[in-house]
Scaffold this motif. Structure first.
Motif, PDB file in Angstrom:
ATOM      1  N   PRO A  24      -9.881  -4.994   0.096  1.00 43.11           N
ATOM      2  CA  PRO A  24      -9.120  -5.122  -0.956  1.00 43.11           C
ATOM      3  C   PRO A  24      -7.631  -6.086  -1.432  1.00 43.11           C
ATOM      4  CG  PRO A  24      -9.145  -2.800  -0.016  1.00 43.11           C
ATOM      5  CD  PRO A  24      -9.662  -4.412   1.129  1.00 43.11           C
ATOM      6  N   VAL A  25      -7.684  -6.059  -2.497  1.00 48.65           N
ATOM      7  CA  VAL A  25      -6.375  -6.425  -3.540  1.00 48.65           C
ATOM      8  C   VAL A  25      -5.718  -5.496  -4.233  1.00 48.65           C
ATOM      9  CG1 VAL A  25      -5.091  -8.540  -4.432  1.00 48.65           C
ATOM     10  CG2 VAL A  25      -6.915  -8.540  -2.952  1.00 48.65           C
ATOM     11  N   TYR A  26      -5.052  -4.665  -4.257  1.00 52.39           N
ATOM     12  CA  TYR A  26      -4.723  -4.169  -5.258  1.00 52.39           C
ATOM     13  C   TYR A  26      -3.662  -4.628  -6.073  1.00 52.39           C
ATOM     14  CZ  TYR A  26      -7.108   0.617  -3.479  1.00 52.39           C
ATOM     15  OH  TYR A  26      -8.140   1.631  -3.155  1.00 52.39           O
ATOM     16  N   PHE A  27      -3.046  -4.283  -7.045  1.00 53.14           N
ATOM     17  CA  PHE A  27      -2.330  -5.234  -8.480  1.00 53.14           C
ATOM     18  C   PHE A  27      -0.600  -4.504  -7.581  1.00 53.14           C
ATOM     19  CE2 PHE A  27      -5.828  -6.891 -10.847  1.00 53.14           C
ATOM     20  CZ  PHE A  27      -5.517  -7.456 -10.066  1.00 53.14           C
ATOM     21  N   CYS A  42      -7.428   0.949  -9.595  1.00 46.84           N
ATOM     22  CA  CYS A  42      -8.090   0.048  -8.652  1.00 46.84           C
ATOM     23  C   CYS A  42      -7.993  -0.982  -7.997  1.00 46.84           C
ATOM     24  CB  CYS A  42      -9.746   0.236  -9.552  1.00 46.84           C
ATOM     25  SG  CYS A  42     -10.099   1.836 -10.683  1.00 46.84           S
ATOM     26  N   PRO A  43      -8.795  -1.820  -7.081  1.00 43.71           N
ATOM     27  CA  PRO A  43      -8.023  -2.516  -6.388  1.00 43.71           C
ATOM     28  C   PRO A  43      -9.556  -3.693  -7.769  1.00 43.71           C
ATOM     29  CG  PRO A  43     -10.210  -1.480  -5.216  1.00 43.71           C
ATOM     30  CD  PRO A  43      -9.297  -0.907  -6.218  1.00 43.71           C
ATOM     31  N   GLN A  89       1.328 -17.572  -2.616  1.00 49.35           N
ATOM     32  CA  GLN A  89       2.532 -17.120  -2.471  1.00 49.35           C
ATOM     33  C   GLN A  89       2.555 -16.192  -2.771  1.00 49.35           C
ATOM     34  OE1 GLN A  89       5.154 -19.687  -3.550  1.00 49.35           O
ATOM     35  NE2 GLN A  89       4.761 -20.776  -1.996  1.00 49.35           N
ATOM     36  N   CYS A  90       1.618 -14.936  -5.044  1.00 50.17           N
ATOM     37  CA  CYS A  90       1.976 -14.269  -4.934  1.00 50.17           C
ATOM     38  C   CYS A  90       1.325 -12.472  -4.235  1.00 50.17           C
ATOM     39  CB  CYS A  90       0.728 -14.571  -6.286  1.00 50.17           C
ATOM     40  SG  CYS A  90       2.079 -15.585  -7.217  1.00 50.17           S
ATOM     41  N   LEU A  91       0.093 -12.920  -2.710  1.00 52.49           N
ATOM     42  CA  LEU A  91      -0.909 -12.332  -2.182  1.00 52.49           C
ATOM     43  C   LEU A  91       0.024 -11.027  -1.234  1.00 52.49           C
ATOM     44  CD1 LEU A  91      -3.320 -10.452  -2.760  1.00 52.49           C
ATOM     45  CD2 LEU A  91      -3.930 -12.772  -1.139  1.00 52.49           C
ATOM     46  N   GLU A  92       0.241 -10.846  -1.118  1.00 53.65           N
ATOM     47  CA  GLU A  92       0.684 -10.089   0.650  1.00 53.65           C
ATOM     48  C   GLU A  92      -0.199  -9.156   1.608  1.00 53.65           C
ATOM     49  OE1 GLU A  92       4.975  -7.758  -0.255  1.00 53.65           O
ATOM     50  OE2 GLU A  92       5.619  -9.484  -0.942  1.00 53.65           O
ATOM     51  N   GLN A 139      -5.722  -4.496   4.305  1.00 56.02           N
ATOM     52  CA  GLN A 139      -5.584  -5.156   3.162  1.00 56.02           C
ATOM     53  C   GLN A 139      -3.975  -5.418   1.749  1.00 56.02           C
ATOM     54  OE1 GLN A 139      -5.500  -0.083   1.761  1.00 56.02           O
ATOM     55  NE2 GLN A 139      -3.848  -1.029   0.343  1.00 56.02           N
ATOM     56  N   CYS A 140      -4.600  -5.855   0.456  1.00 56.17           N
ATOM     57  CA  CYS A 140      -3.490  -6.552   0.127  1.00 56.17           C
ATOM     58  C   CYS A 140      -2.903  -5.931  -1.255  1.00 56.17           C
ATOM     59  CB  CYS A 140      -3.948  -7.936  -0.127  1.00 56.17           C
ATOM     60  SG  CYS A 140      -4.817  -8.824   1.467  1.00 56.17           S
ATOM     61  N   ILE A 141      -1.452  -6.899  -1.660  1.00 55.71           N
ATOM     62  CA  ILE A 141      -1.156  -6.631  -2.390  1.00 55.71           C
ATOM     63  C   ILE A 141      -0.642  -7.859  -3.671  1.00 55.71           C
ATOM     64  CG2 ILE A 141       1.003  -6.078  -3.969  1.00 55.71           C
ATOM     65  CD1 ILE A 141      -0.287  -3.212  -2.933  1.00 55.71           C
TER      66      ILE A 141
END
Length: 282
Positions: A207-210, A216-217, A258-261, A271-273
């Protein structure tokens, strides 16, 4: 996506989003709740779980769709117990990749020019407004609610800033001093993760959260060959899975985005932010 209205001027804002404290106070844990994972705490009084025990999604039969413990063959419909704004869904797919294809509600107030001096009223479970009050004298008679310095009128939906995985209805029972998990006017947001994204989990995606603090992801990161594991974590008994790779807590997934950690924080899923609040990543 649900809508709420702030009054005195009506403003439409798209809002994302368990009665368990873990999902109210621990950001980025919502997927574990909706996938019916069991929270495990190192100490009974720990606010947030250190890990979860989850079903084995890869072991599910990939020739059918799955929802709430039931199997659906291709073409089978689901029209009950769906998330808000989801009208109906049917099992769709090919070969060994199946998932639900859904129709969503279209609200007239989202398509038409807003009536800025009217109060749009909802129920706690409605996607679209169920009533519109435009007479000033009638609006003045409506019950008022307050949250975080903002005024709402009876029938407005409120998304608490301190509990982003809940939604509340402004009614005579609403009290912003009552915890949302105990309020009769509030209920958890349903992200529909199992309905919309279970097939991604079967493929080993995460899952990727903002980074804007919402619930919600709404994106999943699937593994590709160029992804690299940065082994900077502490070796532990419990690890995160990313496809067939194992990550210790603190390990990171290096991607070209570059915008995904992405990292291992709370096993068993990495999981990602995704950063969306900077000019570069907006």
């Amino acid at each position: 996506m649900e809508m709420f209205v702030a009054v005195k001027f009506v403003i439409f804002i798209g809002a994302l989003a368990s009665l368990s404290d873990a999902f109210q106070t621990c950001p980025g844990h919502k997927h574990y709740e909706e996938l019916k994972c069991t929270p495990i705490r190192d100490k009974p009084d720990d606010k947030c779980p250190s890990r979860y025990e989850c079903p084995d999604f890869k072991a599910l039969d990939r020739s059918v769709c799955h929802l709430n413990g039931k199997k659906y063959n291709i073409g089978n419909n689901v029209s009950t117990s769906l998330p808000t704004c989801t009208k109906s869904c049917s099992c769709d797919g090919a070969e060994d990749e199946f998932g639900f294809s859904c129709e969503f509600d279209e609200c007239a107030e989202a398509k038409d020019k807003p009536k800025l001096h009217c109060a749009y009223q909802f129920t706690i479970d409605s996607c679209c407004s169920t009533n519109t009050v435009c007479d000033k004298d009638e609006i003045d008679k409506l019950h008022r609610c307050w949250h975080n310095g903002h005024q709402f009128v009876e029938g407005n939906l409120i998304y608490p800033t301190n509990a982003p995985c809940y939604k509340c209805l402004c009614d005579k029972n609403y009290d912003n001093n009552t915890d949302v998990s105990e309020s009769k006017s509030c209920k958890p947001v349903d992200c529909g993760i199992e309905l919309h994204q279970l097939n991604y989990l079967q493929l080993g995606c995460i899952p990727v959260y903002f980074d804007d603090g919402l619930c919600c992801p709404f994106e999943f990161k699937c593994p590709i060959e160029t992804d690299l594991i940065e082994e900077i974590g502490v070796k532990s008994e419990h690890v995160c899975k990313y496809a067939d790779r194992s990550l210790n807590i603190g390990d990171k997934i290096k991607t070209a985005d570059q915008c995904l950690e992405c990292s291992c924080e709370v096993p068993p899923m990495a999981q990602c932010i995704r950063t969306i609040t900077t000019e570069k990543c907006h």
